[in-house]
Motif scaffolding. Structure first.
Motif, PDB file in Angstrom:
ATOM      1  N   ASP A   1     -85.471  39.099 -30.140  1.00 42.76           N
ATOM      2  CA  ASP A   1     -84.997  37.934 -29.392  1.00 42.76           C
ATOM      3  C   ASP A   1     -86.126  37.266 -28.613  1.00 42.76           C
ATOM      4  N   THR A   2     -87.294  37.160 -29.252  1.00 41.16           N
ATOM      5  CA  THR A   2     -88.422  36.438 -28.657  1.00 41.16           C
ATOM      6  C   THR A   2     -88.935  35.400 -29.649  1.00 41.16           C
ATOM      7  N   LYS A   3     -89.437  34.303 -29.119  1.00 38.13           N
ATOM      8  CA  LYS A   3     -89.984  33.256 -29.982  1.00 38.13           C
ATOM      9  C   LYS A   3     -91.270  33.717 -30.662  1.00 38.13           C
ATOM     10  N   LEU A   4     -92.023  34.571 -29.995  1.00 41.33           N
ATOM     11  CA  LEU A   4     -93.254  35.083 -30.594  1.00 41.33           C
ATOM     12  C   LEU A   4     -92.954  35.854 -31.873  1.00 41.33           C
ATOM     13  N   ALA A   5     -91.879  36.631 -31.878  1.00 44.88           N
ATOM     14  CA  ALA A   5     -91.507  37.388 -33.073  1.00 44.88           C
ATOM     15  C   ALA A   5     -91.193  36.448 -34.229  1.00 44.88           C
ATOM     16  N   LEU A   6     -90.445  35.369 -33.960  1.00 48.20           N
ATOM     17  CA  LEU A   6     -90.116  34.415 -35.021  1.00 48.20           C
ATOM     18  C   LEU A   6     -91.361  33.700 -35.525  1.00 48.20           C
ATOM     19  N   ILE A   7     -92.276  33.378 -34.611  1.00 46.78           N
ATOM     20  CA  ILE A   7     -93.518  32.723 -35.031  1.00 46.78           C
ATOM     21  C   ILE A   7     -94.317  33.628 -35.951  1.00 46.78           C
ATOM     22  N   LEU A   8     -94.423  34.900 -35.594  1.00 45.50           N
ATOM     23  CA  LEU A   8     -95.171  35.838 -36.430  1.00 45.50           C
ATOM     24  C   LEU A   8     -94.501  36.028 -37.786  1.00 45.50           C
TER      25      LEU A   8
END
Length: 270
Positions: free
Chosen positions: A131-138
């Motif tokens: 549930d983090t935007k960084l995870a989706l970006i990666l």
């Protein structure tokens, strides 16, 4: 058959294909102005309403929109930088078995997301990145980089060697040649590749619905909230879908010249 008849036939077929391709979007647009009871009826005779848009465009919508913008642009920027540098390395550096590495990147494009979601989910959970935007970006960058490399490698290969040799003779360093000569020559190709990454990331649903909950969910996840146990609210889903596709359509409209030039740049050798 005369040339005129052939041209008219080709034109008619082209218009028919465009109409078939546009029909789902036109149907969605019309459905977004219908009451729920009217959506299932394929009729142009209806009383327009803005109720669906009023129900969709809420503070929660703008929250998901902001998440989508952050994730998409973060993915495009990282994918473009690493993809262009990787393509340059594959074409012009002395990497052993560069072709094998290139084809490995290509094969990852066809890897279904469901095949890797279990280990990816476990890794994100261990790193407290769910549930983090960084995870989706990666995650999206993992799909964006191979796509950039796939296309940009072709553009680099199409640069005439004489231009690079002339720059070297004039005393231009490798770094200078890259930034002053190569990047301007393949600018349209980079734009078209980045636009494709943008579209893929903007529409991505599987990773977003699996790796997010409330904080970092994107617009495709927001659309799914109208699929409930009570039924599908097609009017509201159509309104949300219209809002979701609006940004890519506008972006494509204003950059279509660079997009077309980039897609055709590597098809014909000069």
């Amino acid at each position: 058959m005369s040339r005129r008849i052939k041209n008219n036939l080709v034109t008619t077929i082209a218009y028919a294909v465009v109409l078939v391709w546009l029909f789902p979007m036109l149907y969605m647009l019309l459905s977004s102005f219908k009451f729920e009871s009217q959506v299932a009826v394929p009729s142009l005779a209806f009383t327009p309403t803005m109720d669906n848009y009023r129900a969709v465009v809420t503070p929660d919508f703008f929250k998901h929109l902001f998440n989508s913008v952050q994730v998409t642009f973060g993915t495009v920027i990282i994918s473009a930088i690493l993809g262009v540098l990787g393509s340059y390395a594959l074409v012009y550096s002395s990497i052993k078995k560069a072709n094998n590495l290139y084809f490995w990147f290509i094969t990852t494009i066809f890897l279904p997301a469901v095949a890797v979601i279990a280990p990816v989910y476990i890794i994100l959970a261990k790193l407290n990145m769910l549930d983090t935007k960084l995870a989706l970006i990666l995650l999206n960058t993992g799909a964006g980089i191979p796509l950039m490399i796939w296309m940009c490698t072709t553009y680099f290969k199409e640069i005439p060697g004489e231009i690079i040799e002339a720059a070297t003779i004039d005393g231009c360093s490798k770094t200078g040649t890259f930034f002053k000569i190569m990047l301007p020559l393949i600018k349209n190709g980079i734009i078209s590749s980045a636009l494709l990454v943008f579209i893929v990331t903007w529409n991505e649903f599987f990773f977003a619905v699996t790796a997010t909950a409330t904080k970092s969910a994107t617009l495709p996840v927001y659309m799914s909230k109208f699929m409930t146990q009570q039924g599908y609210f097609w009017g509201k889903m159509s309104a949300a879908g219209t809002m979701v596709v609006l940004i890519p359509v506008l972006l494509g409209f204003f950059s279509y010249k660079s997009f077309v030039k980039g897609l055709t740049a590597g098809s014909v050798k000069g």
